[in-house]
Design an enzyme around this catalytic site. Structure first.
Site, PDB file in Angstrom:
ATOM      1  N   SER A   1       0.879  -1.182   0.000  1.00 44.33           N
ATOM      2  CA  SER A   1       0.000   0.000   0.000  1.00 44.33           C
ATOM      3  C   SER A   1       0.911   1.226   0.000  1.00 44.33           C
ATOM      4  O   SER A   1       2.098   1.123   0.330  1.00 44.33           O
ATOM      5  CB  SER A   1      -0.835  -0.019   1.290  1.00 44.33           C
ATOM      6  OG  SER A   1      -1.423   1.235   1.532  1.00 44.33           O
TER       7      SER A   1
ATOM      8  N   TYR B   1      -1.867  -1.365  10.434  1.00 44.95           N
ATOM      9  CA  TYR B   1      -1.875  -1.440   8.971  1.00 44.95           C
ATOM     10  C   TYR B   1      -0.564  -0.899   8.401  1.00 44.95           C
ATOM     11  O   TYR B   1       0.078  -1.529   7.557  1.00 44.95           O
ATOM     12  CB  TYR B   1      -3.074  -0.650   8.442  1.00 44.95           C
ATOM     13  CG  TYR B   1      -3.345  -0.823   6.970  1.00 44.95           C
ATOM     14  CD1 TYR B   1      -4.047  -1.927   6.500  1.00 44.95           C
ATOM     15  CD2 TYR B   1      -2.908   0.123   6.042  1.00 44.95           C
ATOM     16  CE1 TYR B   1      -4.300  -2.090   5.138  1.00 44.95           C
ATOM     17  CE2 TYR B   1      -3.156  -0.023   4.686  1.00 44.95           C
ATOM     18  CZ  TYR B   1      -3.864  -1.131   4.238  1.00 44.95           C
ATOM     19  OH  TYR B   1      -4.114  -1.286   2.885  1.00 44.95           O
TER      20      TYR B   1
END
Ligand code: NAD
Length: 277
Positions: free
Chosen positions: A159, A172
């Site tokens: 990401s 995350y």
């Protein structure tokens, strides 16, 4: 492989394997969002795909049927990849079914948004297990076959949060930075074996994972879903628009090609300019 191939250089063996007609891909988390888009594009381009997700088969029947119309699906496996033993069993089931994986796409992932002091410990552990450790476990089980045939691709869906941070996403961001590091190690360890390992770092892609964040934002700020969606985009993504799962699929497709053999250990952004800021 014929005995005479043993006498060829590694480069020639790699070339030979690269010409193997139909490649088999495992896309984790292909029951939704980005994984679904990746599976669709690969199927449309002649790859055989093993589908996977946390949902039971009964819940994804129509999705599996849709994908089966795009190309050769080698089954749907419902496995909780937060559990290393379940990953081991999954890989052993693939072997029993005579399915050998040429291309591994570690895509499945989850999110939870909260400041560190309020972040549930169980959520931290779960996010690290699903987003990061699972990729290590899959590689441990599936790299040996790629090493034997001297060809393989590992594509980790990281990401932009593998490169930069946002508040309230500790687990995350840690997991996605971790996978960028793991990608580099796997790339170095396998660089002479015809195997590449790269990370794709998307910005916002409109999937259920992001829809959940938009809904939370709308509820917290007392605004409409439409406004929350546009605020979310404008805050970070200069393009002002979402990437599509199929666009990530096309990127994966390119990384699978012989022309991408020298792209290795890279963290490749697809984020509408997010990390250029
Ligand atoms: P999604 O919620 O649409 O899909 C998640 C997939 O992961 C599903 O197939 C689900 O079955 C699977 N999954 C979740 N928990 C699992 C578990 N414990 N065991 C097995 N499978 C499990 O999410 P998405 O947006 O398509 O995200 C896919 C990947 O892309 C994730 O790694 C995510 O971090 C990454 N990503 C997403 C975005 C985005 O904007 N959507 C941006 C950057 C990176």
């Amino acid at each position: 492989m014929a005995k005479w191939i043993n006498d060829l250089s590694t480069y020639q063996i790699c070339k030979e394997s690269a010409m193997k007609v139909i490649k088999t891909v495992l896309v984790t988390g292909s029951s939704s969002g980005i994984g679904y888009g990746i599976a669709k594009v690969l199927l449309q381009n002649g790859y055989q795909v093993v589908l996977h997700g946390i949902e039971p088969h009964s819940q994804v029947t129509s999705l599996v049927n849709d994908l089966s119309e795009q190309g050769k699906v080698l089954g749907y496996y419902s496995v909780d990849i937060g559990n290393p033993k379940a990953i081991e069993q999954f890989c052993s089931d693939l072997k029993t079914a005579n399915i050998t994986i040429d291309i591994l796409v570690n895509n499945a992932g989850i999110q939870h948004v909260a400041p560190i002091q309020e972040f549930p410990v169980q959520k931290w552990d779960q996010i690290l297990a699903v987003n990061l450790s699972s990729a290590f476990h899959f590689m441990q089980h599936l790299l040996p076959y790629m090493q034997t045939q001297k060809w393989g691709r590992v594509i980790n869906i990281s990401s932009c949060h593998g490169l930069v941070a946002s508040a309230n996403k500790s687990a995350y961001v840690a997991s996605k930075h971790g996978i960028v590091g793991l990608t580099k190690v796997a790339a170095l360890e396998n660089a002479k074996q015809g195997i590449t390992c790269n990370a794709i770092c998307p910005g916002w892609v409109l999937t259920p994972l992001v829809e959940a964040q938009i809904e939370k934002l709308a509820a917290e700020q007392g605004i409409s879903i439409e406004l929350a969606r546009s605020n979310l985009l404008l805050e970070k993504q200069p393009s002002g628009s979402f990437a599509k799962p199929e666009e990530i699929g096309e990127f994966v497709l390119f990384l699978c090609k012989p022309e991408a053999a020298q792209i290795n250990g890279a963290s490749l952004t697809m984020d509408g300019g997010w990390t250029a800021q």
